[in-house]
Write a protein that holds these residues in place. Structure first.
Motif, PDB file in Angstrom:
ATOM      1  N   LEU A   1       0.851  -1.174   0.000  1.00 52.45           N
ATOM      2  CA  LEU A   1       0.000   0.000   0.000  1.00 52.45           C
ATOM      3  C   LEU A   1       0.886   1.222   0.000  1.00 52.45           C
ATOM      4  O   LEU A   1       1.954   1.209   0.643  1.00 52.45           O
ATOM      5  N   GLU A   2       0.489   2.271  -0.696  1.00 52.90           N
ATOM      6  CA  GLU A   2       1.309   3.471  -0.728  1.00 52.90           C
ATOM      7  C   GLU A   2       0.436   4.712  -0.713  1.00 52.90           C
ATOM      8  O   GLU A   2      -0.741   4.683  -1.067  1.00 52.90           O
ATOM      9  N   GLY A   3       1.031   5.805  -0.285  1.00 53.40           N
ATOM     10  CA  GLY A   3       0.393   7.102  -0.331  1.00 53.40           C
ATOM     11  C   GLY A   3       1.455   8.161  -0.491  1.00 53.40           C
ATOM     12  O   GLY A   3       2.604   7.990  -0.050  1.00 53.40           O
ATOM     13  N   GLY A   4       1.111   9.266  -1.170  1.00 58.26           N
ATOM     14  CA  GLY A   4       2.114  10.299  -1.378  1.00 58.26           C
ATOM     15  C   GLY A   4       1.544  11.535  -2.027  1.00 58.26           C
ATOM     16  O   GLY A   4       0.325  11.692  -2.164  1.00 58.26           O
ATOM     17  N   LEU A   5       2.471  12.410  -2.445  1.00 57.33           N
ATOM     18  CA  LEU A   5       2.110  13.685  -3.063  1.00 57.33           C
ATOM     19  C   LEU A   5       2.918  13.865  -4.341  1.00 57.33           C
ATOM     20  O   LEU A   5       4.075  13.430  -4.436  1.00 57.33           O
ATOM     21  N   GLN A   6       2.330  14.548  -5.329  1.00 59.42           N
ATOM     22  CA  GLN A   6       2.991  14.849  -6.598  1.00 59.42           C
ATOM     23  C   GLN A   6       2.825  16.324  -6.920  1.00 59.42           C
ATOM     24  O   GLN A   6       1.837  16.950  -6.527  1.00 59.42           O
ATOM     25  N   ARG A   7       3.813  16.846  -7.673  1.00 62.63           N
ATOM     26  CA  ARG A   7       3.694  18.232  -8.126  1.00 62.63           C
ATOM     27  C   ARG A   7       4.466  18.392  -9.419  1.00 62.63           C
ATOM     28  O   ARG A   7       5.512  17.756  -9.625  1.00 62.63           O
ATOM     29  N   MET A   8       3.944  19.254 -10.302  1.00 61.90           N
ATOM     30  CA  MET A   8       4.610  19.531 -11.566  1.00 61.90           C
ATOM     31  C   MET A   8       5.746  20.519 -11.351  1.00 61.90           C
ATOM     32  O   MET A   8       5.562  21.578 -10.749  1.00 61.90           O
ATOM     33  N   LEU A   9       6.961  20.129 -11.838  1.00 66.60           N
ATOM     34  CA  LEU A   9       8.078  21.083 -11.858  1.00 66.60           C
ATOM     35  C   LEU A   9       7.950  22.028 -13.042  1.00 66.60           C
ATOM     36  O   LEU A   9       8.273  23.207 -12.954  1.00 66.60           O
ATOM     37  N   SER A  10       7.516  21.483 -14.171  1.00 66.59           N
ATOM     38  CA  SER A  10       7.304  22.250 -15.399  1.00 66.59           C
ATOM     39  C   SER A  10       6.312  21.457 -16.221  1.00 66.59           C
ATOM     40  O   SER A  10       5.714  20.491 -15.739  1.00 66.59           O
ATOM     41  N   GLN A  11       6.153  21.829 -17.481  1.00 66.24           N
ATOM     42  CA  GLN A  11       5.216  21.093 -18.317  1.00 66.24           C
ATOM     43  C   GLN A  11       5.708  19.683 -18.622  1.00 66.24           C
ATOM     44  O   GLN A  11       4.921  18.839 -19.047  1.00 66.24           O
ATOM     45  N   ARG A  12       6.988  19.403 -18.414  1.00 66.83           N
ATOM     46  CA  ARG A  12       7.552  18.104 -18.753  1.00 66.83           C
ATOM     47  C   ARG A  12       8.017  17.287 -17.547  1.00 66.83           C
ATOM     48  O   ARG A  12       8.218  16.079 -17.681  1.00 66.83           O
ATOM     49  N   PHE A  13       8.221  17.908 -16.389  1.00 66.80           N
ATOM     50  CA  PHE A  13       8.812  17.198 -15.259  1.00 66.80           C
ATOM     51  C   PHE A  13       7.886  17.233 -14.048  1.00 66.80           C
ATOM     52  O   PHE A  13       7.217  18.240 -13.774  1.00 66.80           O
ATOM     53  N   LEU A  14       7.885  16.114 -13.333  1.00 62.37           N
ATOM     54  CA  LEU A  14       7.034  15.917 -12.163  1.00 62.37           C
ATOM     55  C   LEU A  14       7.887  15.349 -11.031  1.00 62.37           C
ATOM     56  O   LEU A  14       8.767  14.514 -11.262  1.00 62.37           O
ATOM     57  N   VAL A  15       7.653  15.810  -9.801  1.00 57.45           N
ATOM     58  CA  VAL A  15       8.308  15.234  -8.630  1.00 57.45           C
ATOM     59  C   VAL A  15       7.241  14.613  -7.732  1.00 57.45           C
ATOM     60  O   VAL A  15       6.081  15.040  -7.740  1.00 57.45           O
ATOM     61  N   GLU A  16       7.647  13.589  -6.990  1.00 58.71           N
ATOM     62  CA  GLU A  16       6.723  12.946  -6.074  1.00 58.71           C
ATOM     63  C   GLU A  16       7.479  12.388  -4.883  1.00 58.71           C
ATOM     64  O   GLU A  16       8.700  12.161  -4.943  1.00 58.71           O
ATOM     65  N   GLY A  17       6.788  12.163  -3.797  1.00 57.02           N
ATOM     66  CA  GLY A  17       7.358  11.544  -2.616  1.00 57.02           C
ATOM     67  C   GLY A  17       6.254  10.920  -1.801  1.00 57.02           C
ATOM     68  O   GLY A  17       5.088  11.310  -1.900  1.00 57.02           O
ATOM     69  N   GLY A  18       6.608   9.900  -1.000  1.00 56.84           N
ATOM     70  CA  GLY A  18       5.596   9.257  -0.189  1.00 56.84           C
ATOM     71  C   GLY A  18       6.148   8.105   0.596  1.00 56.84           C
ATOM     72  O   GLY A  18       7.367   7.975   0.807  1.00 56.84           O
ATOM     73  N   ILE A  19       5.269   7.214   1.028  1.00 59.33           N
ATOM     74  CA  ILE A  19       5.644   6.085   1.855  1.00 59.33           C
ATOM     75  C   ILE A  19       4.854   4.859   1.401  1.00 59.33           C
ATOM     76  O   ILE A  19       3.702   4.970   0.978  1.00 59.33           O
ATOM     77  N   ARG A  20       5.531   3.676   1.483  1.00 59.56           N
ATOM     78  CA  ARG A  20       4.886   2.413   1.168  1.00 59.56           C
ATOM     79  C   ARG A  20       4.992   1.480   2.373  1.00 59.56           C
ATOM     80  O   ARG A  20       6.001   1.496   3.095  1.00 59.56           O
ATOM     81  N   ALA A  21       3.982   0.661   2.529  1.00 59.36           N
ATOM     82  CA  ALA A  21       4.009  -0.426   3.506  1.00 59.36           C
ATOM     83  C   ALA A  21       3.913  -1.722   2.719  1.00 59.36           C
ATOM     84  O   ALA A  21       2.906  -1.985   2.073  1.00 59.36           O
ATOM     85  N   ARG A  22       5.005  -2.535   2.762  1.00 56.97           N
ATOM     86  CA  ARG A  22       5.066  -3.752   1.942  1.00 56.97           C
ATOM     87  C   ARG A  22       4.962  -4.974   2.849  1.00 56.97           C
ATOM     88  O   ARG A  22       5.759  -5.162   3.765  1.00 56.97           O
ATOM     89  N   THR A  23       3.940  -5.832   2.580  1.00 60.79           N
ATOM     90  CA  THR A  23       3.698  -7.036   3.373  1.00 60.79           C
ATOM     91  C   THR A  23       4.149  -8.258   2.599  1.00 60.79           C
ATOM     92  O   THR A  23       3.635  -8.543   1.511  1.00 60.79           O
ATOM     93  N   GLU A  24       5.141  -8.993   3.155  1.00 60.59           N
ATOM     94  CA  GLU A  24       5.618 -10.233   2.541  1.00 60.59           C
ATOM     95  C   GLU A  24       4.569 -11.316   2.761  1.00 60.59           C
ATOM     96  O   GLU A  24       4.094 -11.524   3.887  1.00 60.59           O
ATOM     97  N   LEU A  25       4.143 -12.015   1.696  1.00 59.33           N
ATOM     98  CA  LEU A  25       2.983 -12.889   1.773  1.00 59.33           C
ATOM     99  C   LEU A  25       3.245 -14.187   2.526  1.00 59.33           C
ATOM    100  O   LEU A  25       2.344 -14.734   3.158  1.00 59.33           O
ATOM    101  N   GLU A  26       4.491 -14.719   2.489  1.00 58.24           N
ATOM    102  CA  GLU A  26       4.763 -16.009   3.134  1.00 58.24           C
ATOM    103  C   GLU A  26       4.948 -15.858   4.645  1.00 58.24           C
ATOM    104  O   GLU A  26       4.321 -16.562   5.438  1.00 58.24           O
ATOM    105  N   ASP A  27       5.832 -14.925   5.053  1.00 63.03           N
ATOM    106  CA  ASP A  27       6.134 -14.763   6.477  1.00 63.03           C
ATOM    107  C   ASP A  27       5.279 -13.709   7.159  1.00 63.03           C
ATOM    108  O   ASP A  27       5.210 -13.647   8.383  1.00 63.03           O
TER     109      ASP A  27
END
Length: 365
Positions: free
Chosen positions: A143-169
């Motif tokens: 699962l992830e959540g974050g934020l994005q913003r346009m630097l210009s008409q061609r470039f985008l920056v983003e940042g956020g956090i993910r929670a990764r659950t290993e299915l076996e353990d």
């Protein structure tokens, strides 16, 4: 690359001053390629006995491909690489991870110019220990959540956090990420049309109200905008109609004491059937007649049989419904010629067909 260095990369990417970021609008849809740096906190999987369960916190570098289908839905495809160390033995590990996920974006909601997103996806990870040759693969959901913003008409920056659950353990790792992407294949909303008004010294020309169908009633008041040319209309612009009666008559002659309809009369019967098909609300009355030969009672039955014979031709040969046909026998009561001659008696041996009904016709000017 040390842990502290990766923390610095993520922090700097997420703390770019708002003044540097251009307040560009997001395209309606686009594709992008980009790079992502992240810091993985693997503390929840500590000391569980296998290679992947015993990793120290580490930095990870990824290559992203995304496609924004519309303002609300996008897809992320990512390949990433890291070189973590085992927590207890300090062995070097090569890690390759491949992820596929979907993201949801609020169409117009922003947080200080940043567009939030949430996502769900699947990861496949391969671990190889350099010195021992041991390896392991893992399947995980994130699962992830974050934020994005346009630097210009061609470039985008983003940042956020993910929670990764290993299915076996079943352990959960946290991942803090930041990245930059280059956009291509962009689509924006169509620009609104702008009307150019030229300055003039002349008085503005007042256009007369339109009357598109030329019936004398302007379009704003016309409730029937497609009136036929030349039709007489009422105040609402609708054509005036006249109800008219349908009258068609047929004569079918018969041989002496016979009820068979001769083929020579089929074309005339067909013309009558065509009129009934043209006016589906019309009905037909078939009147059978005889000459004066024979008794009155016999002639009454014979005339009825002749009317029924013509009815069968209409039904069987020309597909007219029996519900629209009535028959009656008039016997010898209504001659149209003298029964004193052979020619007159032949004319009296007949069936008369009368089509009746009503239809509406547009009145012309």
């Amino acid at each position: 690359m040390g842990v502290s260095h990766w923390k610095g990369v993520v922090a700097v990417a997420l703390m770019v001053p708002a003044a540097v970021l251009a307040n560009e609008n997001f395209p309606l849809s686009y594709s992008s390629v980009g790079i992502e740096g992240s810091y993985v906190d693997s503390g929840n999987s500590r000391n569980k006995g296998t290679v992947s369960d015993n990793l120290d916190n580490y930095g990870e570098l990824g290559l992203n491909f995304t496609h924004q289908f519309n303002p609300n839905i996008s897809m992320l495809l990512q390949g990433s690489y890291a070189e973590p160390e085992t927590r207890t033995t300090g062995l070097d590990v090569d890690m390759m991870r491949f992820s596929l996920g979907g993201r949801v974006h609020p169409g117009k909601f922003r947080l200080g110019g940043w567009r939030p997103f949430g996502g769900l996806g699947y990861s496949y990870t391969d671990f190889d220990v350099d010195s021992t040759g041991a390896s392991k693969t893992e399947d995980a959901l994130y699962l992830e959540g974050g934020l994005q913003r346009m630097l210009s008409q061609r470039f985008l920056v983003e940042g956020g956090i993910r929670a990764r659950t290993e299915l076996e353990d079943g352990y959960v790792d946290g991942q803090y990420f930041a990245g930059v992407a280059f956009l291509f294949g962009r689509e924006y909303p169509a620009a609104p049309k702008r009307e150019v008004v030229l300055a003039t010294k002349k008085e503005p020309k007042i256009e007369p109200p339109k009357d598109s169908d030329g019936d004398g009633v302007i379009d704003q008041l016309d409730k029937c905008p497609d009136t036929p040319q030349g039709a007489l209309v009422d105040s609402d612009g609708c054509a005036k109609e006249l109800t008219k009666d349908i009258r068609e008559t047929l004569y079918v002659e018969f041989e002496l004491d016979k009820t068979e309809v001769r083929k020579q009369f089929y074309p005339d019967i067909k013309k009558l059937a065509d009129v009934m098909k043209q006016y589906p609300n019309s009905a037909i009355l078939l009147e059978g007649h005889t000459d004066s030969t024979g008794s009155a009672g016999y002639n009454q039955e014979l005339s009825k049989s002749r009317a029924n014979a013509v009815m069968k031709v209409l039904i069987n040969e020309f597909s007219i419904s029996s519900d629209r046909i009535n028959t009656t026998g008039m016997g010898e009561s209504q001659p149209i010629a003298s029964n004193g001659t052979a020619e007159g008696r032949m004319q009296n041996r007949r069936v008369e067909a009368i089509v009746s009904g009503q239809y509406s016709e547009i009145i012309k000017k």
